[in-house]
Scaffold this motif. Structure first.
Motif, PDB file in Angstrom:
ATOM      1  N   ALA A 125       9.612  32.088  23.848  1.00 11.75           N
ATOM      2  CA  ALA A 125       9.828  31.304  22.622  1.00 11.75           C
ATOM      3  C   ALA A 125       9.177  29.932  22.764  1.00 11.75           C
ATOM      4  O   ALA A 125       8.490  29.453  21.847  1.00 11.75           O
ATOM      5  CB  ALA A 125      11.310  31.168  22.337  1.00 11.75           C
TER       6      ALA A 125
ATOM      7  N   CYS B 292       5.198  30.301  22.973  1.00 13.15           N
ATOM      8  CA  CYS B 292       4.578  30.606  21.679  1.00 13.15           C
ATOM      9  C   CYS B 292       4.648  29.409  20.731  1.00 13.15           C
ATOM     10  O   CYS B 292       3.730  29.193  19.929  1.00 13.15           O
ATOM     11  CB  CYS B 292       5.250  31.815  21.050  1.00 13.15           C
TER      12      CYS B 292
ATOM     13  N   LYS C  54       7.763  38.837  18.495  1.00 10.99           N
ATOM     14  CA  LYS C  54       8.960  38.224  17.920  1.00 10.99           C
ATOM     15  C   LYS C  54       8.796  36.728  17.703  1.00 10.99           C
ATOM     16  O   LYS C  54       9.568  36.115  16.956  1.00 10.99           O
ATOM     17  CB  LYS C  54      10.158  38.476  18.839  1.00 10.99           C
ATOM     18  N   ASN C  55       7.792  36.157  18.353  1.00 13.43           N
ATOM     19  CA  ASN C  55       7.547  34.720  18.237  1.00 13.43           C
ATOM     20  C   ASN C  55       6.230  34.407  17.528  1.00 13.43           C
ATOM     21  O   ASN C  55       5.615  33.372  17.769  1.00 13.43           O
ATOM     22  CB  ASN C  55       7.588  34.081  19.617  1.00 13.43           C
TER      23      ASN C  55
ATOM     24  N   ASN D 231      13.121  35.472  27.385  1.00 16.08           N
ATOM     25  CA  ASN D 231      13.117  35.221  25.946  1.00 16.08           C
ATOM     26  C   ASN D 231      12.914  33.741  25.631  1.00 16.08           C
ATOM     27  O   ASN D 231      12.128  33.379  24.749  1.00 16.08           O
ATOM     28  CB  ASN D 231      14.419  35.715  25.324  1.00 16.08           C
TER      29      ASN D 231
END
Length: 244
Positions: A147, A150, A207-208, A143
């Motif tokens: 993060a 990205c 999500k990013n 994760n």
């Protein structure tokens, strides 16, 4: 970042064999074998996205590209020859030194740095494209890694990723077959539990702020001793994602 992406054991493992990066018949032979297929995918997708002609001598000229987990520079050097403005990073100091020496010997200007992606992200750096090949399965925190990766992509930019799928077939071929039967890779190269499913990779990117536009598998033909792009994602796969 609250956690680091670096796995010290993984860094130490690759550092120990850093001198073999450019030996096509050494421990990194599989990378040398499927690099042409990976490079074709990278070139074609980036050219299509940025409106370039893939048939030109320098199709990536002027694009700022970051190669994360560059190792000895097996991807960075060809992209540099295509005209890209390359920044290439790795957590292993010996890997970076190996890459620098090889690039200098071949007259290539590549900005090699022994840093982590989260360090560049904290500095606010951004690039037209990020290359993440065979890295995500070796990091400590997926994760945090995604993060940071990205965050390093400019708006309108792109990312190309590659890893191993967490399937029974992949365990049989990429772990047991490649490491223990065919001995293409040293034992211990991969931890099956860290393999990443395409859906997990895509969800982490989404999500990013990124969207996966294309997924392609890479399949080995033992009769031709060569790799090709296919629709079979069950073992090796590549993805192309963009940021709005």
């Amino acid at each position: 970042m609250s956690s680091t992406t670096v796995n010290p054991d993984e860094v130490a493992w690759f550092t120990a064999i850093a001198d073999e990066w450019w030996d096509p018949n050494g421990k990194f032979r599989p990378l040398h074998k499927f690099n042409p297929t990976r490079l074709t995918f990278i070139r074609d997708q980036l050219c299509a996205h940025f409106g370039r002609d893939a048939s030109e001598d320098l199709p990536l000229k002027g694009l700022k590209i970051l190669d994360i987990g560059c190792g000895g520079g097996l991807i960075s050097e060809p992209l540099c020859r295509m005209g890209a403005d390359m920044t290439s990073i790795d957590a292993g100091d010996k890997n970076i030194k190996t890459a620098m020496v090889h690039a200098q010997a071949n007259g290539l200007e590549i900005d090699y740095r022994c840093v982590y992606p989260e360090q560049l992200a904290e500095d606010g750096l951004q690039f037209d494209a990020i290359i993440n090949l065979e890295v995500i399965e070796h990091v400590a925190d997926i994760n945090a890694f995604l993060a940071a990766s990205c965050a390093l992509v400019k708006p309108g930019g792109a990312m190309i990723g590659a890893t191993l799928n967490r399937t029974v077939k992949c365990f049989a071929m990429a772990k047991v077959g490649a490491e223990y039967v065919l001995r293409w890779l040293p034992r211990g190269t991969h931890d099956f539990s860290k393999f990443v499913k395409p859906s997990e990779f895509a969800d982490g990117l989404r999500k990013n702020g990124m969207d996966v536009k294309l997924l392609k598998g890479m399949t080995f033909n033992p009769f031709r001793d060569s790799w090709s792009l296919t629709d079979d994602l069950s073992v090796n796969y590549l993805l192309f994602a963009t940021k709005s």
